[in-house]
Scaffold this active site. Structure first.
Site, mmCIF file in Angstrom:
data_model
loop_
_atom_site.group_PDB
_atom_site.id
_atom_site.type_symbol
_atom_site.label_atom_id
_atom_site.label_comp_id
_atom_site.label_asym_id
_atom_site.label_seq_id
_atom_site.Cartn_x
_atom_site.Cartn_y
_atom_site.Cartn_z
ATOM 1 N N ARG A 1 0.816 -1.217 0.000
ATOM 2 C CA ARG A 1 0.000 0.000 0.000
ATOM 3 C C ARG A 1 0.850 1.268 0.000
ATOM 4 O O ARG A 1 0.317 2.379 -0.051
ATOM 5 C CB ARG A 1 -0.915 0.022 1.232
ATOM 6 C CG ARG A 1 -1.872 -1.149 1.329
ATOM 7 C CD ARG A 1 -2.545 -1.202 2.691
ATOM 8 N NE ARG A 1 -3.426 -0.065 2.908
ATOM 9 C CZ ARG A 1 -4.754 -0.120 2.822
ATOM 10 N NH1 ARG A 1 -5.353 -1.266 2.526
ATOM 11 N NH2 ARG A 1 -5.498 0.946 3.039
ATOM 12 N N TYR B 1 0.610 4.395 -2.446
ATOM 13 C CA TYR B 1 -0.446 5.370 -2.184
ATOM 14 C C TYR B 1 -0.170 6.140 -0.893
ATOM 15 O O TYR B 1 -0.171 7.374 -0.883
ATOM 16 C CB TYR B 1 -1.799 4.658 -2.101
ATOM 17 C CG TYR B 1 -2.985 5.581 -1.938
ATOM 18 C CD1 TYR B 1 -3.370 6.433 -2.966
ATOM 19 C CD2 TYR B 1 -3.724 5.591 -0.760
ATOM 20 C CE1 TYR B 1 -4.459 7.281 -2.824
ATOM 21 C CE2 TYR B 1 -4.822 6.435 -0.607
ATOM 22 C CZ TYR B 1 -5.187 7.276 -1.642
ATOM 23 O OH TYR B 1 -6.268 8.106 -1.493
ATOM 24 N N ASP B 2 0.104 5.403 0.189
ATOM 25 C CA ASP B 2 0.311 6.034 1.499
ATOM 26 C C ASP B 2 1.481 7.021 1.452
ATOM 27 O O ASP B 2 1.348 8.189 1.839
ATOM 28 C CB ASP B 2 0.605 4.984 2.575
ATOM 29 C CG ASP B 2 -0.491 3.937 2.708
ATOM 30 O OD1 ASP B 2 -1.475 4.018 1.945
ATOM 31 O OD2 ASP B 2 -0.367 3.043 3.560
ATOM 32 N N VAL C 1 -14.879 -1.279 0.572
ATOM 33 C CA VAL C 1 -15.756 -2.158 1.338
ATOM 34 C C VAL C 1 -17.241 -1.862 1.103
ATOM 35 O O VAL C 1 -18.045 -2.783 0.975
ATOM 36 C CB VAL C 1 -15.389 -2.122 2.841
ATOM 37 C CG1 VAL C 1 -15.632 -0.749 3.445
ATOM 38 C CG2 VAL C 1 -16.172 -3.180 3.604
ATOM 39 N N SER D 1 -18.821 -0.502 -1.568
ATOM 40 C CA SER D 1 -19.246 -0.972 -2.890
ATOM 41 C C SER D 1 -19.182 -2.494 -2.970
ATOM 42 O O SER D 1 -20.083 -3.132 -3.539
ATOM 43 C CB SER D 1 -18.399 -0.327 -3.989
ATOM 44 O OG SER D 1 -17.028 -0.448 -3.702
ATOM 45 N N PHE E 1 -19.588 -4.725 -0.536
ATOM 46 C CA PHE E 1 -20.712 -5.309 0.213
ATOM 47 C C PHE E 1 -22.027 -5.137 -0.549
ATOM 48 O O PHE E 1 -22.816 -6.082 -0.679
ATOM 49 C CB PHE E 1 -20.826 -4.645 1.587
ATOM 50 C CG PHE E 1 -19.846 -5.147 2.619
ATOM 51 C CD1 PHE E 1 -18.889 -6.104 2.295
ATOM 52 C CD2 PHE E 1 -19.872 -4.665 3.916
ATOM 53 C CE1 PHE E 1 -17.988 -6.573 3.250
ATOM 54 C CE2 PHE E 1 -18.986 -5.131 4.882
ATOM 55 C CZ PHE E 1 -18.035 -6.083 4.539
ATOM 56 N N THR F 1 -13.739 -7.277 13.140
ATOM 57 C CA THR F 1 -13.716 -6.306 14.241
ATOM 58 C C THR F 1 -12.987 -5.022 13.854
ATOM 59 O O THR F 1 -13.070 -4.026 14.584
ATOM 60 C CB THR F 1 -13.033 -6.896 15.490
ATOM 61 O OG1 THR F 1 -11.680 -7.258 15.153
ATOM 62 C CG2 THR F 1 -13.793 -8.107 16.000
ATOM 63 N N PRO G 1 -5.180 -1.340 7.801
ATOM 64 C CA PRO G 1 -5.300 -0.760 9.142
ATOM 65 C C PRO G 1 -6.462 -1.361 9.917
ATOM 66 O O PRO G 1 -7.523 -1.653 9.358
ATOM 67 C CB PRO G 1 -5.526 0.731 8.885
ATOM 68 C CG PRO G 1 -5.972 0.826 7.466
ATOM 69 C CD PRO G 1 -5.396 -0.343 6.742
#
Length: 318
Positions: A143, A146-147, A188, A190, A192, A209, A275
């Protein structure tokens, strides 16, 4: 308000297209620059006839010579599926693209706003995250393009401010959702919704969680515009996001109940560097911008589900 010529890089993308509509509604001339890597002209289909809108296919890693009063620099794929597909280009877009747009702002004396990201905080060890937190970021992970690209973009913006007194604004955008999201973007909300509408199990990575905070796109756009219109001395970075935190399991349950197709949930391993917590501290946004999200998750999800339902129906007809 006087008419302004405004450049929106990435203006055919998810957030960009909503911003463009708002600016056109306010009577401004809008120049959209997009290479259509993850954006689409279809996102602007309903305003293509507007004589104040101009769309140019252009990659911001190459210089751009135009005359503008303000620049919203949104260009960069924001979903892991797209930014990991060509990670070198993702870093170039954030870094070289920012250098080019800052150079344009310097030449034209334009105000310039960077759409940075909550990903600059990495997998945070401080919760919730406020703007003084420097982050916990892996510089060599999948990642990182991007980060770290966005972290470097922020560096460039503040160095241009210090070196050239450039009027900059930096917004750190947290998870945003709404109409015009791509069904295949891997985010997430889109994921789902599309799975539920197709009658397929929802995929949760990890144990469900881990948390995110979801801001509806109309609220986010309002925050960007408010930040752009602050006085010269206000630079940010300012968090823009919804401070109400939800676990992935809670989000899945809300989508399943809303779509009502009787689907279940499948659990898969958590991707690298994903994360575990993400929640903005929006004290600055409230105090400096007078901004906080107004759209509740249930209302925003209803609008987004309706959008994807229409999109999937149109695909099946086509």
């Amino acid at each position: 308000m006087s008419e302004t010529r405004i450049l929106v890089t990435g203006g055919a993308g998810f957030i960009g297209s909503h911003l463009v509509r708002r600016l056109l509604d306010e009577g401004h001339e809008v120049l959209v620059v997009d290479n259509f890597y993850s954006g689409s002209r279809a996102n602007l289909a309903d305003v293509l006839h507007d004589p104040r809108l101009e769309i140019v296919r252009h990659d911001v890693t190459f210089p751009l010579y135009v005359e503008v009063d303000e620049i919203y620099h949104l260009a960069c794929p924001a979903s892991p599926v797209f930014y990991q597909r060509d990670p070198v280009q993702t870093t170039k877009t954030s870094v070289v693209g920012s250098i080019n747009m800052l150079g344009l702002a310097k030449r034209t004396k334009a105000k310039i706003l960077l759409s940075s990201t909550s990903e600059v905080y990495g997998d945070p060890q401080v919760h919730p995250q406020d703007e003084s937190y420097w982050g916990h970021v892996n510089p060599i992970g999948i990642r990182s393009c991007y980060d770290e690209g966005k972290r470097c973009a922020e560096t460039l913006f503040f160095d241009y401010r210090r070196q050239h007194d450039l009027p900059i604004k930096v917004a750190r955008i947290f998870n945003t959702y709404g109409p015009m999201m791509r069904p295949d973007d891997g985010r997430v909300v889109s994921n789902f919704i599309v799975s539920a509408l197709r009658g397929e199990p929802l995929t949760i990575y990890g144990d469900g969680t881990q948390t995110r905070s979801f801001c509806f796109v109309d609220d986010l756009v309002d925050g960007l515009i408010r930040l752009m219109r602050t006085p010269h001395e206000v630079t940010g970075p300012i968090n823009l996001g919804n401070p109400h935190e939800f676990t992935m399991t809670e989000l899945a349950e809300k989508v399943i109940a809303m779509v009502d197709t009787g689907v279940g949930v499948e659990y898969h391993p958590l991707p690298s560097d994903d994360p575990t917590q993400r929640q903005p501290d929006i004290t600055q946004a409230r105090g400096v911008l007078g901004w906080e999200p107004k759209v509740q998750l249930a209302e925003g999800l209803t609008t987004t589900v309706d959008y994807f339902r229409r999109q999937l129906a149109a695909q099946s007809v086509g």
